[in-house]
Motif scaffolding. Structure first.
Motif, PDB file in Angstrom:
ATOM      1  N   LEU A  90       0.825  -1.201   0.000  1.00 46.64           N
ATOM      2  CA  LEU A  90       0.000   0.000   0.000  1.00 46.64           C
ATOM      3  C   LEU A  90       0.858   1.248   0.000  1.00 46.64           C
ATOM      4  O   LEU A  90       1.871   1.328   0.699  1.00 46.64           O
ATOM      5  CB  LEU A  90      -0.885   0.024   1.247  1.00 46.64           C
ATOM      6  CG  LEU A  90      -1.933  -1.082   1.353  1.00 46.64           C
ATOM      7  CD1 LEU A  90      -2.423  -1.210   2.791  1.00 46.64           C
ATOM      8  CD2 LEU A  90      -3.097  -0.798   0.419  1.00 46.64           C
ATOM      9  N   PHE A 105      -4.783   6.351   1.358  1.00 48.95           N
ATOM     10  CA  PHE A 105      -4.215   5.130   0.806  1.00 48.95           C
ATOM     11  C   PHE A 105      -4.710   4.856  -0.610  1.00 48.95           C
ATOM     12  O   PHE A 105      -5.866   5.139  -0.950  1.00 48.95           O
ATOM     13  CB  PHE A 105      -4.591   3.931   1.689  1.00 48.95           C
ATOM     14  CG  PHE A 105      -3.807   3.855   2.961  1.00 48.95           C
ATOM     15  CD1 PHE A 105      -4.191   4.578   4.079  1.00 48.95           C
ATOM     16  CD2 PHE A 105      -2.665   3.064   3.036  1.00 48.95           C
ATOM     17  CE1 PHE A 105      -3.460   4.516   5.252  1.00 48.95           C
ATOM     18  CE2 PHE A 105      -1.932   2.988   4.205  1.00 48.95           C
ATOM     19  CZ  PHE A 105      -2.328   3.716   5.311  1.00 48.95           C
ATOM     20  N   GLY A 108      -3.558  -0.445  -3.547  1.00 51.50           N
ATOM     21  CA  GLY A 108      -2.539  -1.455  -3.317  1.00 51.50           C
ATOM     22  C   GLY A 108      -2.149  -2.252  -4.544  1.00 51.50           C
ATOM     23  O   GLY A 108      -2.861  -2.275  -5.553  1.00 51.50           O
TER      24      GLY A 108
ATOM     25  N   GLY B  43      -7.800   0.070  -0.489  1.00 48.43           N
ATOM     26  CA  GLY B  43      -6.908   0.463   0.584  1.00 48.43           C
ATOM     27  C   GLY B  43      -7.700   0.934   1.797  1.00 48.43           C
ATOM     28  O   GLY B  43      -8.892   1.235   1.689  1.00 48.43           O
TER      29      GLY B  43
END
Lengths: 114, 115
Positions: A90, A105, A108, B43
């Protein structure tokens, strides 16, 4: 406003190979952090980049390295891949100020090492 | 050494019920405590966060309770909905007033809300 993007989405490598993962930070953000999330675990801090320099590192060996570019995008490089490197990687971006700012974030990159 | 301990590992709740997830920490240098929600293939996303100078913070159906002396904090989800089904992570930040910070995460709680 574009969020954090990461490429590739999935990757399969064999033990001993090298891999490069890429991250584009959110617009206006100048700091990028990388985390490793093993299956069923919480993310673990790898390192953080600010102004193209490493600014803090977690408990990861030197074969994990990174770069940050002038446009604040970043790369994570892993050499000599091991089976235990299989994880979701991530990237998180934030704006660097004097105090903590929320890290946003990306989705990923799923790395599988065979 | 796990700096942030999270429990339970998984939780099943009926729609409309209360979901409670607990975390404990050791390092008193932690001074910012966020909770993240993660859906499969995504995420983590910030849900709610608290600083240790307050004992409770509420945002909609989500409440953080913080006990500084016990070094514990918890997430309460009121009127839990099937759309809340996700993995929840507590986290802690050390020296959040400085310029060098990282998130230390718990191991996560898989919440399933049954219809």
């Amino acid at each position: 406003e574009t969020g954090v993007t990461q490429s590739p989405t999935h990757l399969i490598k064999t033990r001993g190979q090298q891999v490069t993962l890429r991250c584009s930070s959110q617009s206006g953000h100048n700091t990028v952090s990388w985390y490793q999330q093993a299956l069923g675990q919480g993310p673990q801090f790898i390192f953080q980049y600010y102004r193209e320099e490493e600014n803090g590192r977690g408990n990861f060996p030197p074969r994990f390295s990174g770069l940050q570019f002038p446009n604040y995008s970043s790369e994570l490089n892993v050499n000599a891949l091991e089976l235990d490197d299989s994880a979701l990687y991530l990237c998180a971006s934030s704006s660097r100020q004097e105090s903590y700012n929320e890290q946003f974030f990306g989705p990923g990159t799923r790395l599988t090492v065979l | 050494q796990q700096q942030v301990k999270q429990s339970p590992q998984s939780l099943i709740v009926q729609k409309g019920g209360i979901s409670i997830i607990n975390c404990a920490y050791e390092n008193t240098a932690f001074d910012y405590f966020p909770w993240y929600q993660q859906f499969p293939g995504k995420g983590p996303a910030l849900l709610i966060a608290i600083r240790p100078d307050v004992s409770e913070k509420k945002e909609g159906r989500f409440t953080i309770s913080f006990n500084k002396s016990a070094k514990q904090f918890s997430l309460h989800i009121m009127d839990s909905q099937p759309g809340d089904s996700a993995t929840y992570f507590c986290a802690a930040v050390k020296n959040s007033g400085g310029s060098n910070y990282k998130l230390t995460f718990g191991k996560g709680t898989l919440l399933t809300v049954n219809p």
